[in-house]
Design an enzyme around this catalytic site. Structure first.
Site, mmCIF file in Angstrom:
data_model
loop_
_atom_site.group_PDB
_atom_site.id
_atom_site.type_symbol
_atom_site.label_atom_id
_atom_site.label_comp_id
_atom_site.label_asym_id
_atom_site.label_seq_id
_atom_site.Cartn_x
_atom_site.Cartn_y
_atom_site.Cartn_z
ATOM 1 N N CYS A 65 72.922 -9.472 45.919
ATOM 2 C CA CYS A 65 71.526 -9.015 45.956
ATOM 3 C C CYS A 65 71.160 -8.489 47.337
ATOM 4 C CB CYS A 65 70.594 -10.158 45.570
ATOM 5 S SG CYS A 65 70.879 -10.780 43.904
ATOM 6 N N GLU A 124 77.600 0.860 45.637
ATOM 7 C CA GLU A 124 78.310 0.333 46.824
ATOM 8 C C GLU A 124 78.255 1.325 48.003
ATOM 9 O OE1 GLU A 124 81.591 -2.227 46.625
ATOM 10 O OE2 GLU A 124 81.219 -2.784 44.544
HETATM 11 N N1 COS Z 1 81.350 -4.209 60.275
HETATM 12 C C1 COS Z 1 80.778 -5.000 61.224
HETATM 13 N N2 COS Z 1 79.598 -4.712 61.806
HETATM 14 C C2 COS Z 1 78.983 -3.581 61.424
HETATM 15 C C3 COS Z 1 79.509 -2.711 60.466
HETATM 16 C C4 COS Z 1 80.768 -3.063 59.894
HETATM 17 N N3 COS Z 1 81.340 -2.284 58.963
HETATM 18 N N4 COS Z 1 78.693 -1.661 60.291
HETATM 19 C C5 COS Z 1 77.660 -1.864 61.117
HETATM 20 N N5 COS Z 1 77.832 -3.023 61.811
HETATM 21 C C6 COS Z 1 76.954 -3.588 62.829
HETATM 22 C C7 COS Z 1 76.845 -2.613 64.004
HETATM 23 O O1 COS Z 1 77.860 -2.812 64.942
HETATM 24 C C8 COS Z 1 75.472 -2.941 64.558
HETATM 25 O O2 COS Z 1 75.590 -4.089 65.357
HETATM 26 P P1 COS Z 1 74.615 -4.358 66.612
HETATM 27 O O3 COS Z 1 73.270 -4.655 66.003
HETATM 28 O O4 COS Z 1 75.198 -5.540 67.281
HETATM 29 O O5 COS Z 1 74.622 -3.107 67.419
HETATM 30 C C9 COS Z 1 74.659 -3.307 63.317
HETATM 31 O O6 COS Z 1 75.623 -3.700 62.314
HETATM 32 C C10 COS Z 1 73.824 -2.145 62.793
HETATM 33 O O7 COS Z 1 74.735 -1.096 62.473
HETATM 34 P P2 COS Z 1 74.304 0.421 62.433
HETATM 35 O O8 COS Z 1 73.509 0.750 63.654
HETATM 36 O O9 COS Z 1 75.520 1.240 62.166
HETATM 37 O O10 COS Z 1 73.329 0.438 61.176
HETATM 38 P P3 COS Z 1 72.669 1.700 60.475
HETATM 39 O O11 COS Z 1 71.410 1.197 59.917
HETATM 40 O O12 COS Z 1 72.641 2.893 61.356
HETATM 41 O O13 COS Z 1 73.700 2.133 59.320
HETATM 42 C C11 COS Z 1 74.779 1.935 57.215
HETATM 43 C C12 COS Z 1 74.348 1.296 58.518
HETATM 44 C C13 COS Z 1 74.053 3.212 56.844
HETATM 45 C C14 COS Z 1 76.268 2.231 57.304
HETATM 46 C C15 COS Z 1 74.479 0.812 56.213
HETATM 47 O O14 COS Z 1 73.086 0.595 56.131
HETATM 48 C C16 COS Z 1 75.052 1.032 54.851
HETATM 49 O O15 COS Z 1 76.219 0.830 54.609
HETATM 50 N N6 COS Z 1 74.188 1.439 53.882
HETATM 51 C C17 COS Z 1 74.568 1.520 52.511
HETATM 52 C C18 COS Z 1 74.274 0.229 51.843
HETATM 53 C C19 COS Z 1 75.043 0.078 50.578
HETATM 54 O O16 COS Z 1 76.229 0.307 50.512
HETATM 55 N N7 COS Z 1 74.339 -0.375 49.543
HETATM 56 C C20 COS Z 1 74.938 -0.669 48.315
HETATM 57 C C21 COS Z 1 74.616 -2.072 47.978
HETATM 58 S S1 COS Z 1 75.784 -2.849 46.955
HETATM 59 S S2 COS Z 1 75.780 -1.897 45.272
#
Ligand code: COS
Length: 382
Positions: free
Chosen positions: A124, A363
């Site tokens: 979730c 995802e």
């Molecule tokens: N592994 C470990 N840490 C991670 C990471 C990873 N793969 N990706 C990001 N982080 C960490 C970053 O290092 C950063 O850490 P700090 O706060 O210490 O600097 C923090 O998390 C925030 O990361 P970031 O700045 O990259 O976040 P954003 O909001 O810019 O982007 C995305 C993140 C867009 C990649 C993310 O929100 C995402 O994957 N969105 C899609 C969600 C998704 O897949 N939903 C489906 C749900 S399941 S059906």
């Protein structure tokens, strides 16, 4: 060194999953695609075969399979029916944060029951206003003594209405945004949980997708995964692992579309000969084979990285993107080569097109995957 052969155990596992998909899933795919019924009977058989708990470590009575083994099974099951496979994969998505970040006690208490009786879990994360921007969620979990009190709502939750356990992402410190997010294990029978509307989806109609509401849901503090503030990283590390499985599902759907096309075009005669003998058809089928093979290799590579504890965020995103794009492209071309018949529900191909579409969305949309990949490939820009 690189070895492209599956070992004897993997071949046997593949054969077992293929037989299950062929015997139990394929013949029932059209029935459950109507969406009137949830495929409980098939899921019972999948549970008996061990397919619903493949990745739970042996220590907790699960299959303890490697990521590569799981990818092999995932391709076969989604080849049988992507909707039914999604039910299994969604549980796996919820098991992953517990496997990665849970304590021994949490794993024993919350994972073992899934190996004892058929049951499902749900991940979730997504909310109405927090989809691609997963860090923008609003659900809160406020600590009161030895408990957390959860308030908020989640949407597009696969297994939402059938799960016995949820892994819920919520803000423990709303002032910190994504860095104030934490992850919790929440049993379904906790008072205050209610299920909202079940979504009427275009594809994957054999899977259950609902809203889930949390109103003053009190859970013991010991149900927190890892520690407060780690929720976003837990979600990202989970998705880094599971996105390769979506790629594997794409391979399964694309392969099914290619196989139906080969079968059909070898028997469909126009202008006095089977249409498979026409160059446009045969070249399109060659392109399908290229895409299936390339997608499978990306999936296996991501799985291999995972099995060797190597960084895999980019590769898992590549496997997910290419696998799901391949499923979309191959199934659309398969429909085209089936002509008018492909557009009819009497043939299995239009379902594959509908199923492929969701693989490009859930995802993390393929645009989000490209964001993850490009950030790593391009690196920092001054
Ligand atoms: N592994 C470990 N840490 C991670 C990471 C990873 N793969 N990706 C990001 N982080 C960490 C970053 O290092 C950063 O850490 P700090 O706060 O210490 O600097 C923090 O998390 C925030 O990361 P970031 O700045 O990259 O976040 P954003 O909001 O810019 O982007 C995305 C993140 C867009 C990649 C993310 O929100 C995402 O994957 N969105 C899609 C969600 C998704 O897949 N939903 C489906 C749900 S399941 S059906």
């Amino acid at each position: 060194m690189i070895d492209f052969t599956l070992n004897e155990e993997q071949k046997a596992l593949q054969a077992l999953a293929r037989e299950f998909a062929n015997k139990e899933m394929k013949p029932n795919a059209a029935k459950y695609d109507k969406g009137d019924e949830w495929p409980e009977e098939i899921m019972k058989k999948a549970f008996d075969a061990g397919f619903t708990t493949l990745e739970i470590p042996e220590e907790y009575n699960g299959g303890g399979l490697s990521h590569l083994d799981t990818a092999i099974v995932s391709e076969e099951l989604s080849w049988g029916c992507a909707g039914m496979f999604t039910t299994i994969m969604a549980s796996s998505l919820a098991f992953t944060p517990i496997i990665l970040f849970g304590s021994h006690e949490q794993k024993k208490k919350f994972l073992t029951p899934f190996t004892e009786k058929l049951s499902f879990a749900a991940f979730c994360l997504t909310e109405r206003e927090a989809g691609s921007d997963a860090g923008g969620l609003q659900t809160k979990a406020i600590r009161e003594g030895d408990e957390y009190v959860i308030n908020g709502s989640k949407c597009f939750i696969t297994n939402g209405g059938v799960a016995s356990l949820y892994v819920v992402f919520a803000l423990t410190d709303p002032s910190k945004g994504a860095r104030g997010m934490s992850a919790f294990i929440v049993p379904r029978d906790t008072p205050g949980i209610s299920i909202g509307k079940e979504e009427d989806k275009m594809g994957h109609r054999a899977s259950n997708t609902t809203e889930v509401y949390f109103e003053d849901v009190r859970i013991p503090a010991e149900n927190l995964l890892a520690k407060e503030g780690l929720g976003f990283v837990i979600a990202m590390k989970t998705l880094d692992q599971t996105r390769a499985s979506v790629g594997a599902a794409g391979v399964g759907v694309a392969r099914a579309a290619m196989e139906y096309t080969i079968e059909y075009t070898k028997t469909r005669r126009q202008f006095g000969k089977p249409i498979a003998l026409m160059q446009n058809t045969s070249f399109e089928i060659a392109d399908m084979a290229i895409k299936v093979n390339a997608a499978r290799h990306l999936v296996y590579h991501a799985a291999w990285l995972l099995d060797n504890d190597l960084p895999c965020g980019k590769e898992s995103a590549m496997a997910k993107t290419y696998g799901s794009d391949a499923a979309m492209e191959v199934s659309l071309e398969a429909l085209q080569l089936h002509g008018g018949y492909g557009y009819m529900k009497d043939y299995p191909v239009e379902k594959l097109v509908r199923d492929a579409k969701l693989l490009q969305i859930y995802e993390g949309t393929n645009q989000i995957q490209r964001l993850v990949i490009s950030r790593e490939v391009i690196g920092p820009i001054k």
